[in-house]
Structure formats: C-alpha cells, structure tokens
Write a protein that holds these residues in place. Structure first.
Motif, PDB file in Angstrom:
ATOM      1  N   TRP A 115       0.826  -1.206   0.000  1.00  0.00           N
ATOM      2  CA  TRP A 115       0.000   0.000   0.000  1.00  0.00           C
ATOM      3  C   TRP A 115       0.863   1.261   0.000  1.00  0.00           C
ATOM      4  CZ3 TRP A 115      -2.065  -4.488   1.891  1.00  0.00           C
ATOM      5  CH2 TRP A 115      -3.397  -4.765   1.564  1.00  0.00           C
ATOM      6  N   VAL A 125      -4.429   2.563   5.749  1.00  0.00           N
ATOM      7  CA  VAL A 125      -5.677   1.877   5.434  1.00  0.00           C
ATOM      8  C   VAL A 125      -6.108   1.100   6.671  1.00  0.00           C
ATOM      9  CG1 VAL A 125      -5.123   1.652   2.985  1.00  0.00           C
ATOM     10  CG2 VAL A 125      -4.527  -0.206   4.529  1.00  0.00           C
ATOM     11  N   ALA A 170      -9.050  -3.722   5.201  1.00  0.00           N
ATOM     12  CA  ALA A 170      -8.522  -3.765   3.837  1.00  0.00           C
ATOM     13  C   ALA A 170      -7.436  -4.824   3.715  1.00  0.00           C
ATOM     14  CB  ALA A 170      -7.974  -2.390   3.445  1.00  0.00           C
TER      15      ALA A 170
END
Length: 513
Positions: free
Chosen positions: A76, A81, A85
C-alpha cells in the motif's frame, strides 16, 4: 519471459512493481504478476492488483512472517488503510491458493502477521535429464526411508486438512461478516449460524467468538462469547465493544465512551463501536460528532440498513430535507421490511409537516413492519391527524391516545414526547419525558410491554431530545433541569464539550451547574 523461482519486491516499487516483476513458480502454481494471473493444474484466476501485490510479497518472504506494517509498506506504499482492507486482501490470496493449489496456504499469526505455508516453498528444480547416480541402499535404509516417507505423507495429509479447515473457517467468518453488515434481523440471524459453525470447526478462533458476541440477541450468551474471544485475543474488537456496551449503565458515561474510543484506537474498522458512538453522541446533543461517527460506520458497512436510516435522520436534523428524503426512500427500496427504516421515514414525514404522506405510509398495511402492534398504529394515526389539522379536538384525541400508548413501550413514549413538543403541548411532553427518562410522574412504563419493535429498551435513550421536533421543548427552562437530573450537564462539563449550538436551546455553558 524467463521464469524464476521467486519474485523480487522492493518497497519503492510502487504501482509499477507488477509490470516489471518476472513470472515465477510458487509450489505447484505459476504466478504472472504483470498479467495479474495465477495458473495451476486446475485452472487459472485473474487477480486484483492489490491482491497480487500481497501474494508477491508473501511469496518473496519464502515462508517468513510479514507484519501488517510490512504489508502496508510493500503493498500500500505506506498509505494508511484500515485493518479490514488488509484482511480482505489476505483472505482473497487464501481463497485463490485454496482453489488452485494443493500444497500452499496462508497462515495468520495472531497479533503478528501472515505467512505462506506449504511443503513446496523452497524446493529446487530437479534436472530429470541428468539424474544423480546413487548406490543401491541396504534393507535397513529402505525401511527407514519407508518410515520417513510415511511420516512425511501423514504430515502432509495433516497439513492439507488443517489448511482446508482454516480456509473453511475463514469463509464462514467472511460470509457471516457480510450478512451481519446488512443490519437486518434476517442477516443477523443467518450470520449467527455461520459464526457458530466456524467455532465448531475451530474453537480457538477469536474473531468467530467476537462476531458471535456482536450478533446474538441474548445478552448473557453475548457476554459469554465475548469473554471466550478475549481469552484468545485480548484485543478482539467486537468482544470489547459488546462488553463495553453491556457496562454502559454500570460505568460512568465518560468511562464508557473511553472504552469505545480505546477499541477504535486499536481497531478503527470496528463498525459496532462506531455505531454505538453514533447513538451516544446524538443522545448528548453532539450531532456533528454523531454524523461523523455514522459516516465512519457507513464507510465500513455501506449497505447496513441501520447506518443508512441514521444518515437519513442526520440530514433531517441538519435541515437537509431533500437529502433526507433521498436517502430514506432509497433505503426503503433496499430494505422494505426494515422497522428502523420505516420508522425513520415516518418521523421525517410527521415532523416536516407532511401528515398526508405519513398517513399513506401508515395505511399501507403490507408495507408496515411485521411486528407493529395496534397501539403503535393507532398512536401514529392520531398524531398525524392532529399535526395536519391542529384542531383542539384532534390534539386532545392525540394526547389521550399517545399518552396511553406511552405507558406500553419506550419507543411509543419517545414518539409521544416528539409529537407533543411538535404540537406545542409542552406540559404533556415533559410529563411523558419524565416517566420515560426519570421514572417519575404519572406516565410511566407499566411493565406490560407490547410485542412490538418499539418495545426495545434502546428507545429509552435520549437521542430524540436533540431532533428538530423538540425545538420548542429545548427552549423551555424545564429542559435544562431535565438535563441536569439526567447527568448530561455533568458529562458536558467534564468533557468540555457541549451540544451543538443549534440544538442547545436554553442550555448555557457559561452558567454554573
């Protein structure tokens, strides 16, 4: 393209990593990152970019454990996040391996991270064109080799069974999570069965116990499931939220609020905690904070009927009637049997002075909540007629019918207070509010609760005090006295946070308690 035995992932690879990563063999699979393709003997699957990055990162670790922080860095690009997720991406990797591979799986290391597991992670290729010549083994070596081979086969079979069981439990939990996210009674009931099935397969799975605690109606069973979850994982978010909620009226409000905030500090994607905060902040007149908490819950569970009906009510509270209608009408189409959504639609019709629309909604018996009793129907009908005519006779009739209904259920009492305040009948409104919130006066709950969705104890909270229908009541000096007696003033002073100015009424933060 040349096939290699492992990928190469660098933190700086960013979104271009997949395009430049060579194909590689992983156990009995061929991974093609640039094409986002996983191929196995039983077929192939196209993979989402983020999921492929997670698979490549796990493969590059060669069985080593990758923490959530490492996955954030590698997959990521260090963006913030939620844990959900990461969990979804890992669950998808697990599903792909379960479908295409016979020897690979993903193992979750509680509170640490994830790793690939399997007996084919680091096997060198065999050159079958040039076999190695070895001397014929003696009988003893053959026996030992046979025993070793059997042990290896048994271990392999055990691993396969464990992997399949893990995958089955993961699937049960994920399907249960999605069902409960609808917020409907049917979804919650079905999800409870799935979580119980997951526990039967793996009694040590803390998440399954936590979700069970969240969805079950029985408070004692919920508490037991929460305790089971925390015995396995002291930070399991749903279990912590359930126990915090059950302590709500045992602890001070600030302690209860702190418990929920602590859950969200560790698990920001815990929708249950956000939902409880949504209701609590509304009950304290912190309408803006309540809106923001509900929007966080919606981001996690966008198709939850409860979250969406609250969004419609929030628009109404902030004076956005058009947006309120839009949200609640769509919610009714999506969840036509939801009692909460129906109630939100009725409240907005009634207290934006559209009684004809409210009467049409009430008159559609097929569309009414299935557990709506006769007193509920009668009290709404009398209220809507009085709101429409404002005649002395109709208001008198509404006061009689709604006051009588108010003794039967907390929700009907809350409705009566709003109706009376909206009609300007403040003495009647305070009489019912005192009975509901302070157990005083003549209009008290009589202990003969009707079998109705308005009979739940949660309707007896103070969320309704800060809605537009109560504007005239909040302008009455008795409102400040009521808030003082309920403990609201003490909470506001301790927190240093008062109700939003547009719902404050006679409350004055500058005056001493």
């Amino acid at each position: 393209m040349e096939k290699t035995t492992s990928p190469s992932v660098k933190p700086s690879s960013g979104t271009s990593m997949l395009a430049t990563c060579a194909d590689f063999a992983l156990g009995d699979l061929t991974i093609k990152p640039s094409l986002r393709l996983v191929e196995g003997a039983s077929g192939s699957m196209k993979v989402e970019p983020r999921v492929m990055r997670v698979l490549v990162a796990l493969a590059d670790a060669r069985g080593g454990v990758l923490s959530r922080e490492a996955l954030l860095r590698l997959c990521w690009d260090d963006r913030i996040v939620g844990e959900d997720a990461i969990n979804r991406a890992v669950a998808e990797v697990r599903r792909i391996l379960n479908k295409l591979s016979t020897c690979l799986g993903v193992e979750t290391i509680p509170r640490v991270g994830f790793r690939l597991v399997g007996d084919a992670l680091d096997i060198e290729a065999i050159d079958i064109a040039n076999p190695v010549n070895v001397a014929s083994p003696d009988r003893r070596k053959l026996v030992l080799a046979g025993v070793t081979g059997l042990a290896a086969l048994a271990a392999g079979a055990m691993f396969a069974r464990d992997r399949n069981r893990r995958a089955e439990v993961d699937a049960l939990i994920e399907n249960g999570r999605r069902l409960q996210a609808t917020g409907t009674p049917d979804g919650l009931s079905k999800s409870e069965g799935l979580f119980r099935d997951a526990i039967a397969l793996d009694p040590d799975r803390a998440a399954a116990w936590g979700w069970l605690a969240h969805v079950t109606d029985n408070s004692e069973q919920a508490r037991g499931a929460a305790e089971e979850a925390l015995a396995r994982d002291p930070k399991e978010p749903n279990a912590r939220t359930v126990l915090a909620f059950q302590r709500r009226d045992l602890d001070s409000w600030t302690r209860w609020e702190d418990a929920l905030l602590a859950v969200l500090q560790d698990s920001p994607d815990c929708a249950a905690a956000w939902s409880h905060l949504t209701l609590f902040y509304q009950g304290m007149g912190r309408c803006t904070d309540s809106w923001e908490a509900n929007e966080r819950a919606i981001a996690i569970e966008p198709f939850n009927a409860g979250h969406q009906q609250r969004r419609a009510l929030k628009h109404w509270i902030f004076g956005r009637i058009g947006e309120s209608d839009k949200v609640v009408d769509q919610a009714l189409r999506l969840w036509p049997k939801s009692s909460l959504v129906w109630n939100a639609r009725m409240l907005i019709y009634a207290f934006t002075d559209r009684p004809s629309a409210g009467l049409a909604l009430l008159g559609d018996a097929a569309a009414r909540p299935p557990n709506m009793s006769k007193p509920s129907v009668e009290s709404w009908r009398a209220a809507l007629v009085a709101i429409g005519s404002r005649s002395i006779a109709d208001i008198r009739e509404a006061k009689e019918v709604c006051t009588r209904a108010a003794t039967l259920a907390p929700g009907l009492a809350a409705n009566a207070v709003m109706v009376f305040a909206h009609l300007g009948e403040l003495d009647a409104a305070f009489a019912v509010a005192d009975g509901l919130l302070q157990n005083s006066g003549l209009v008290m709950q009589r202990g003969h609760n009707i079998r109705d969705f308005y009979a739940g104890s949660e309707w007896g909270r103070t969320q309704f005090l800060f809605v537009p229908a109560m504007t005239s009541l909040r302008a009455d000096p008795r409102f400040a006295v009521l808030c003082q007696r309920l403990g609201h003033v003490a909470y506001w002073r301790k927190r240093g946070i008062w109700p939003d100015s547009f719902v404050r009424g006679v409350l004055d933060p500058t005056k001493p308690a």
